[in-house]
Design a protein around this motif. Sequence first.
Motif, mmCIF file in Angstrom:
data_model
loop_
_atom_site.group_PDB
_atom_site.id
_atom_site.type_symbol
_atom_site.label_atom_id
_atom_site.label_comp_id
_atom_site.label_asym_id
_atom_site.label_seq_id
_atom_site.Cartn_x
_atom_site.Cartn_y
_atom_site.Cartn_z
ATOM 1 N N LEU A 400 57.672 51.573 40.905
ATOM 2 C CA LEU A 400 57.841 50.902 39.618
ATOM 3 C C LEU A 400 59.264 51.075 39.089
ATOM 4 O O LEU A 400 59.850 50.145 38.524
ATOM 5 C CB LEU A 400 56.844 51.451 38.595
ATOM 6 C CG LEU A 400 55.396 50.968 38.683
ATOM 7 C CD1 LEU A 400 54.530 51.755 37.705
ATOM 8 C CD2 LEU A 400 55.302 49.470 38.392
ATOM 9 N N TYR A 423 52.449 43.634 38.980
ATOM 10 C CA TYR A 423 51.003 43.572 38.756
ATOM 11 C C TYR A 423 50.214 44.254 39.885
ATOM 12 O O TYR A 423 49.278 45.021 39.627
ATOM 13 C CB TYR A 423 50.569 42.123 38.574
ATOM 14 C CG TYR A 423 51.361 41.406 37.513
ATOM 15 C CD1 TYR A 423 51.216 41.749 36.167
ATOM 16 C CD2 TYR A 423 52.282 40.424 37.863
ATOM 17 C CE1 TYR A 423 51.971 41.113 35.192
ATOM 18 C CE2 TYR A 423 53.036 39.781 36.889
ATOM 19 C CZ TYR A 423 52.876 40.133 35.556
ATOM 20 O OH TYR A 423 53.630 39.517 34.595
ATOM 21 N N TRP A 426 50.589 48.062 39.663
ATOM 22 C CA TRP A 426 49.688 48.650 38.671
ATOM 23 C C TRP A 426 48.243 48.615 39.159
ATOM 24 O O TRP A 426 47.468 49.565 38.927
ATOM 25 C CB TRP A 426 49.812 47.917 37.339
ATOM 26 C CG TRP A 426 51.001 48.352 36.533
ATOM 27 C CD1 TRP A 426 52.115 47.626 36.251
ATOM 28 C CD2 TRP A 426 51.198 49.639 35.929
ATOM 29 N NE1 TRP A 426 52.999 48.362 35.496
ATOM 30 C CE2 TRP A 426 52.459 49.611 35.283
ATOM 31 C CE3 TRP A 426 50.445 50.811 35.877
ATOM 32 C CZ2 TRP A 426 52.977 50.699 34.591
ATOM 33 C CZ3 TRP A 426 50.947 51.900 35.186
ATOM 34 C CH2 TRP A 426 52.199 51.841 34.551
#
Length: 482
Positions: A400, A423, A426
């Motif tokens: 990230l 996305y 996560w």
Amino acid sequence: MTTRPPDVLAATPPPGGQPPEPAGLKTGLKSRHLSMIAIGGVIGAGLFVGSASGIATAGPGILLSYALVSILVVLVMRMLGEMAAANPTSGSFSAYADRALGRWAGFSIGWLYWFFWVVVLAVEATAGAVILQGWVPSIPQWAWALIVMVVLTATNLVSVGSFGEFEFWFAGIKVVAIGAFILLGILAIFGVLPGSDKPATGFGNLTEHGGFLPNGPDTILTGILLVVFSFMGSEIVTLAAAESPNAQQAVAKATRSVIWRVGIFYLGSILVVVSLLPWNDPSIEEKGSYVAALDVIGIPHAGEIMNFIVLTAVLSCLNSGLYTASRMAFSLGQRGDAPRSFIRTNKGGVPQPAILASVAFGFVAVGFNYLWPDTVFRFLLNSSGAVALFVWLVVAVSQLRMRGIILRENPEKLVIRMWLFPYLTWATIAMISFVLVYMLTDDKEGGGRSQVLLSLLVAALVIAFALVRERMRPKSPADAAQ
């Protein structure tokens, strides 16, 4: 306390575009070595010996368990591949966590990963010794374990090329064996196996014995707990790439091929097993899933053949485990998070002190397995049991932040990109967290709950030590400027 040495990831790359080779290590791994390490790295002994319990628990639905874990591995490898292609280093995810999350994170996950592999050394050495003693009973198990550890330590000490050559042949045998098993299985399923009078089974066994999920849909999650750890090892190629002259290309190739690797070797072989045999056939647990399937096909001496293949997988795991532990120790030493002696290399360009320290702890763990198997060694097993999931979680969290760092410093190195960022990153973090939480519901002895709790305990101690150490460490000028 020693101040932090220059970060490998922050080093300025030479004109060729590759980051500088870590001091002392030689680029002795050839492309064929890395290709086979990438292919064979996902085929552990756990696939051969651990699938029976998963089939008994979830029935044919174990395919969904393998599929879900395969998706998780593909996503994690994509994230790791993105970072490793941009910055190949022997510390891999530990070095990236160091850069993205802080020194405490790189220190903690690096040492936890090292701990995981030295415990694996003991498990695999013992498993190999059991097989070898069955063939030569006059030599005791402990002696076989000693012989196996000494031989593979010697190969790792000679040069990284000798490690690569051994792993090339070990992995090659596994790949050929799985490929032949799938081919013969498919021919048997459709009744076209040459010289066989076995009737075609088709795919009826997937639904005819209580349905595809005979024990209920919740067994898919239970199956995940049983199979997830057999996938550990797919990340080894990102460590090994640092000792290859074409590191970026090797990482990119391995990352892009992970989908078909896990699809063929895991899903393909398990599909063959549950198609050839009813999921509740007693022979699956009595003999092992692959031996039972080979018996159905009509392969003579199936048990001995499988013992040879499992022994090969065990030796491969030992070989790569010792390599992986030593390179992680080397990287920790480079960053000042382990004894500086760990970065010393011999004439072959391998970190001899790091290898000897790793194998020494492996020998200690083997001793615990023989002296106190139900107490000390069980604690070691359980306290390292969830490390694989911790590693995957750290990879995802690091990615990230590393995406932004790479784009800011060297955007041209972003040759592999995580799909649908952020996305899917996560979503991966959520999936791993869910598996860890679900493991807490597995309260049987030696089950998921004890593994998570003991692994968290060890992780908490390591992190606490890292944070105290960081607080006590004198600030370097580079740190003060941040």
